[in-house]
Design an enzyme around this catalytic site. Structure first.
Site, PDB file in Angstrom:
ATOM      1  N   ASP A  70       1.598   1.096  15.141  1.00 44.03           N
ATOM      2  CA  ASP A  70       0.940   1.361  16.428  1.00 44.03           C
ATOM      3  C   ASP A  70       0.857   0.089  17.278  1.00 44.03           C
ATOM      4  O   ASP A  70       0.679   0.161  18.488  1.00 44.03           O
ATOM      5  CB  ASP A  70      -0.476   1.920  16.192  1.00 44.03           C
ATOM      6  CG  ASP A  70      -1.334   1.050  15.281  1.00 44.03           C
ATOM      7  OD1 ASP A  70      -0.777   0.312  14.443  1.00 44.03           O
ATOM      8  OD2 ASP A  70      -2.574   1.095  15.405  1.00 44.03           O
ATOM      9  N   GLN A 102       0.830  -1.226   0.000  1.00 44.46           N
ATOM     10  CA  GLN A 102       0.000   0.000   0.000  1.00 44.46           C
ATOM     11  C   GLN A 102       0.856   1.265   0.000  1.00 44.46           C
ATOM     12  O   GLN A 102       0.610   2.191  -0.773  1.00 44.46           O
ATOM     13  CB  GLN A 102      -0.895   0.043   1.240  1.00 44.46           C
ATOM     14  CG  GLN A 102      -1.869  -1.090   1.370  1.00 44.46           C
ATOM     15  CD  GLN A 102      -2.868  -0.773   2.456  1.00 44.46           C
ATOM     16  OE1 GLN A 102      -3.804  -0.017   2.235  1.00 44.46           O
ATOM     17  NE2 GLN A 102      -2.689  -1.337   3.639  1.00 44.46           N
ATOM     18  N   ASP A 117      14.736  -9.791  -0.877  1.00 39.25           N
ATOM     19  CA  ASP A 117      13.821 -10.631  -0.109  1.00 39.25           C
ATOM     20  C   ASP A 117      14.244 -10.514   1.349  1.00 39.25           C
ATOM     21  O   ASP A 117      15.320 -10.983   1.729  1.00 39.25           O
ATOM     22  CB  ASP A 117      13.904 -12.088  -0.589  1.00 39.25           C
ATOM     23  CG  ASP A 117      12.916 -12.970   0.156  1.00 39.25           C
ATOM     24  OD1 ASP A 117      12.301 -12.498   1.145  1.00 39.25           O
ATOM     25  OD2 ASP A 117      12.761 -14.144  -0.248  1.00 39.25           O
ATOM     26  N   TYR A 156       3.373 -10.071  15.744  1.00 38.10           N
ATOM     27  CA  TYR A 156       3.677  -9.037  14.742  1.00 38.10           C
ATOM     28  C   TYR A 156       4.264  -7.802  15.420  1.00 38.10           C
ATOM     29  O   TYR A 156       5.296  -7.280  15.007  1.00 38.10           O
ATOM     30  CB  TYR A 156       2.387  -8.697  13.981  1.00 38.10           C
ATOM     31  CG  TYR A 156       2.467  -7.439  13.137  1.00 38.10           C
ATOM     32  CD1 TYR A 156       3.153  -7.426  11.927  1.00 38.10           C
ATOM     33  CD2 TYR A 156       1.819  -6.269  13.556  1.00 38.10           C
ATOM     34  CE1 TYR A 156       3.212  -6.257  11.163  1.00 38.10           C
ATOM     35  CE2 TYR A 156       1.871  -5.112  12.786  1.00 38.10           C
ATOM     36  CZ  TYR A 156       2.566  -5.114  11.597  1.00 38.10           C
ATOM     37  OH  TYR A 156       2.630  -3.960  10.840  1.00 38.10           O
ATOM     38  N   TRP A 194      -3.440   1.713  11.007  1.00 41.59           N
ATOM     39  CA  TRP A 194      -4.741   1.527  10.334  1.00 41.59           C
ATOM     40  C   TRP A 194      -4.701   2.061   8.884  1.00 41.59           C
ATOM     41  O   TRP A 194      -5.494   2.925   8.495  1.00 41.59           O
ATOM     42  CB  TRP A 194      -5.833   2.252  11.117  1.00 41.59           C
ATOM     43  CG  TRP A 194      -6.151   1.673  12.473  1.00 41.59           C
ATOM     44  CD1 TRP A 194      -5.289   1.081  13.363  1.00 41.59           C
ATOM     45  CD2 TRP A 194      -7.442   1.654  13.111  1.00 41.59           C
ATOM     46  NE1 TRP A 194      -5.967   0.712  14.495  1.00 41.59           N
ATOM     47  CE2 TRP A 194      -7.281   1.052  14.377  1.00 41.59           C
ATOM     48  CE3 TRP A 194      -8.709   2.105  12.737  1.00 41.59           C
ATOM     49  CZ2 TRP A 194      -8.355   0.876  15.262  1.00 41.59           C
ATOM     50  CZ3 TRP A 194      -9.757   1.941  13.624  1.00 41.59           C
ATOM     51  CH2 TRP A 194      -9.578   1.319  14.869  1.00 41.59           C
ATOM     52  N   LYS A 253       7.995  -6.158  14.918  1.00 41.69           N
ATOM     53  CA  LYS A 253       8.195  -4.778  14.436  1.00 41.69           C
ATOM     54  C   LYS A 253       9.000  -3.963  15.449  1.00 41.69           C
ATOM     55  O   LYS A 253       9.838  -3.139  15.071  1.00 41.69           O
ATOM     56  CB  LYS A 253       6.844  -4.105  14.164  1.00 41.69           C
ATOM     57  CG  LYS A 253       6.060  -4.684  12.996  1.00 41.69           C
ATOM     58  CD  LYS A 253       6.708  -4.448  11.630  1.00 41.69           C
ATOM     59  CE  LYS A 253       6.666  -3.009  11.200  1.00 41.69           C
ATOM     60  NZ  LYS A 253       7.251  -2.837   9.823  1.00 41.69           N
TER      61      LYS A 253
HETATM   62  N1  LIG Z   1      -1.350  -2.006   6.911  1.00 40.39           N
HETATM   63  C1  LIG Z   1      -1.487  -1.387   8.072  1.00 40.39           C
HETATM   64  O1  LIG Z   1      -2.611  -1.116   8.539  1.00 40.39           O
HETATM   65  C2  LIG Z   1      -0.261  -0.961   8.849  1.00 40.39           C
HETATM   66  C3  LIG Z   1      -0.451  -0.345  10.087  1.00 40.39           C
HETATM   67  C4  LIG Z   1       0.676   0.110  10.778  1.00 40.39           C
HETATM   68  C5  LIG Z   1       1.930  -0.047  10.246  1.00 40.39           C
HETATM   69  N2  LIG Z   1       2.094  -0.672   9.059  1.00 40.39           N
HETATM   70  C6  LIG Z   1       3.450  -0.819   8.541  1.00 40.39           C
HETATM   71  O2  LIG Z   1       3.560   0.043   7.416  1.00 40.39           O
HETATM   72  C7  LIG Z   1       4.404  -0.542   6.429  1.00 40.39           C
HETATM   73  C8  LIG Z   1       3.698  -0.584   5.096  1.00 40.39           C
HETATM   74  O3  LIG Z   1       2.525  -1.350   5.228  1.00 40.39           O
HETATM   75  P1  LIG Z   1       1.596  -1.669   3.984  1.00 40.39           P
HETATM   76  O4  LIG Z   1       0.200  -1.659   4.475  1.00 40.39           O
HETATM   77  O5  LIG Z   1       2.013  -0.843   2.812  1.00 40.39           O
HETATM   78  O6  LIG Z   1       2.014  -3.187   3.700  1.00 40.39           O
HETATM   79  P2  LIG Z   1       1.357  -4.220   2.678  1.00 40.39           P
HETATM   80  O7  LIG Z   1       0.390  -3.528   1.785  1.00 40.39           O
HETATM   81  O8  LIG Z   1       0.900  -5.403   3.459  1.00 40.39           O
HETATM   82  O9  LIG Z   1       2.592  -4.623   1.779  1.00 40.39           O
HETATM   83  C9  LIG Z   1       3.673  -5.311   2.318  1.00 40.39           C
HETATM   84  C10 LIG Z   1       4.815  -5.158   1.357  1.00 40.39           C
HETATM   85  O10 LIG Z   1       5.911  -5.889   1.894  1.00 40.39           O
HETATM   86  C11 LIG Z   1       6.426  -6.711   0.879  1.00 40.39           C
HETATM   87  N3  LIG Z   1       7.018  -7.913   1.481  1.00 40.39           N
HETATM   88  C12 LIG Z   1       6.435  -8.835   2.295  1.00 40.39           C
HETATM   89  N4  LIG Z   1       7.309  -9.784   2.616  1.00 40.39           N
HETATM   90  C13 LIG Z   1       8.483  -9.463   1.995  1.00 40.39           C
HETATM   91  C14 LIG Z   1       9.760 -10.062   1.929  1.00 40.39           C
HETATM   92  N5  LIG Z   1      10.033 -11.213   2.547  1.00 40.39           N
HETATM   93  N6  LIG Z   1      10.717  -9.453   1.213  1.00 40.39           N
HETATM   94  C15 LIG Z   1      10.471  -8.289   0.552  1.00 40.39           C
HETATM   95  N7  LIG Z   1       9.277  -7.690   0.551  1.00 40.39           N
HETATM   96  C16 LIG Z   1       8.295  -8.270   1.268  1.00 40.39           C
HETATM   97  C17 LIG Z   1       5.241  -7.052  -0.010  1.00 40.39           C
HETATM   98  O11 LIG Z   1       5.747  -7.478  -1.228  1.00 40.39           O
HETATM   99  P3  LIG Z   1       4.916  -7.634  -2.625  1.00 40.39           P
HETATM  100  O12 LIG Z   1       4.903  -6.275  -3.213  1.00 40.39           O
HETATM  101  O13 LIG Z   1       5.745  -8.598  -3.369  1.00 40.39           O
HETATM  102  O14 LIG Z   1       3.573  -8.160  -2.231  1.00 40.39           O
HETATM  103  C18 LIG Z   1       4.533  -5.708  -0.043  1.00 40.39           C
HETATM  104  O15 LIG Z   1       5.097  -4.847  -0.993  1.00 40.39           O
HETATM  105  C19 LIG Z   1       4.851  -1.887   6.999  1.00 40.39           C
HETATM  106  O16 LIG Z   1       6.090  -1.732   7.625  1.00 40.39           O
HETATM  107  C20 LIG Z   1       3.808  -2.203   8.040  1.00 40.39           C
HETATM  108  O17 LIG Z   1       4.349  -3.018   9.063  1.00 40.39           O
HETATM  109  C21 LIG Z   1       1.031  -1.129   8.356  1.00 40.39           C
END
Ligand SMILES: NC(=O)c1ccc[n+]([C@@H]2O[C@H](COP(=O)([O-])OP(=O)(O)OC[C@H]3O[C@@H](n4cnc5c(N)ncnc54)[C@H](OP(=O)(O)O)[C@@H]3O)[C@@H](O)[C@H]2O)c1
Length: 298
Positions: A102, A11, A36, A125, A150, A129
């Site tokens: 968060d 995202q 990776d 998780y 979120w 993190k």
């Molecule tokens: N989603 C939430 O609500 C949320 C809330 C708080 C914090 N965060 C943090 O914000 C950040 C961005 O979140 P997001 O929602 O954009 O994440 P997301 O949409 O779930 O996407 C995860 C990304 O990580 C990549 N990924 C997963 N495993 C991997 C690996 N082994 N090696 C390399 N790449 C890998 C995926 O690759 P592909 O492109 O190949 O699928 C994807 O691009 C993350 O650090 C997450 O922990 C997220």
């Protein structure tokens, strides 16, 4: 400015690609197999070859419930993979912006969390993190760790997209109403990341390094967020459903989730001049985009 961001379909990485295209920013997206995070040795050669001015570490293992049954993989990606990213950025002489969550907090506090609050994650998780945050800080002093929350966007899987999908075949959806947080558009995070990148490259100010909370303005519970997005969708002829508010106890999940993970973002405003818009304001264009792109009948 040349930014390297990890993740192809994530995202935040996808949103950063769109926002960068509208500004004078060269964005290099690198994901698997070149980087990776489950194979930390893959990181450094790819980062050095890209020769970035700044590294944005946005990729992560984000499957909160699945992490409970694959804790080693969650740790490998979110902790050791994050450490490898920070070390590679340091070797490339680049600052790193690392995204965290968060969910490093348990949710026991009654007020919004500030950066000085002691993290105490309630699930695998969150622990992975938090370990990643500490490793990034130890490896590369030139870092900004952004705790987001979120996140929703027109890309990939997220709560907003899931609700619209469910409403295609259900008249009533049951949604948890006793978990509170700050819904945040990935586009707003992406725009903030570009400003923070410029700041980190322009000055060595220690106050601009460290941990920052970065979430949308205003607060909500999941049921309130669902009601808001259905109102927007219905007003544009998209799917909507009646929201039946339920408790966390009525919706058991593998991972425990904080009842309160609201974040105070004052430090980010003061030191980087970044204030994200109110979540309801940012929700509107994302719902419209999902209606356009995901064939949610209207
Ligand atoms: N989603 C939430 O609500 C949320 C809330 C708080 C914090 N965060 C943090 O914000 C950040 C961005 O979140 P997001 O929602 O954009 O994440 P997301 O949409 O779930 O996407 C995860 C990304 O990580 C990549 N990924 C997963 N495993 C991997 C690996 N082994 N090696 C390399 N790449 C890998 C995926 O690759 P592909 O492109 O190949 O699928 C994807 O691009 C993350 O650090 C997450 O922990 C997220």
């Amino acid at each position: 400015m040349r930014i390297l961001v990890t993740g192809l379909k994530g995202q935040v990485s996808h949103s950063l690609r769109e926002i960068a295209a509208t500004q004078n920013v060269e964005l290099i997206q690198i994901g698997r197999p070149q980087i990776d995070l489950a194979d930390p040795a893959s990181v450094e050669p790819a980062v050095l070859a890209a020769a970035p001015d700044i590294v944005v570490s946005a990729a992560a293992y984000t499957a909160v419930d699945r992490a409970e049954v694959e804790p080693e993989l969650a740790d490998l990606v979110n902790h050791r993979g994050a450490r490898a990213m920070a070390a590679a950025a340091r070797r490339a002489n680049a600052p790193i912006i690392h995204l965290s969550t968060d969910y490093v907090f348990s949710g026991a506090k009654r007020a919004p969390y500030v950066e000085e609050d002691e993290p105490d994650p309630a699930n695998v998780y969150g622990r992975s993190k938090l370990a990643g945050e500490l490793a990034v800080a130890a490896e590369n002093p030139n870092h900004a760790i952004l705790r987001c929350a979120w996140i929703y966007s027109p890309f990939g899987q997220n709560f907003v997209e899931a609700m619209l999908r469910l409403a295609r075949d259900r008249q009533v959806v049951r949604v948890v109403a006793d978990q509170w947080g700050n819904p945040t558009s990935a586009f707003d995070i992406a725009a903030g990341i570009i400003t923070i990148s410029q700041n980190l490259l322009a000055s060595g100010d220690a106050g601009q390094r460290g941990v920052f909370h970065m979430s949308g303005g205003g607060e909500a519970n999941w049921a309130g967020l669902a009601q808001a997005l259905f109102r927007i969708s219905a007003a544009h002829g998209g799917p909507s459903a009646e929201v039946q508010p339920i408790t966390t106890a009525e919706y058991p999940t593998r991972a425990r989730r904080p009842a309160n993970s609201r974040l105070s973002c004052t430090r980010l405003a003061q030191r980087h001049g970044v204030v994200l818009p109110q979540w309801l304001e940012s929700l509107h264009p994302v719902v419209l985009r999902l209606l356009e792109t995901r064939n949610h009948d209207r």
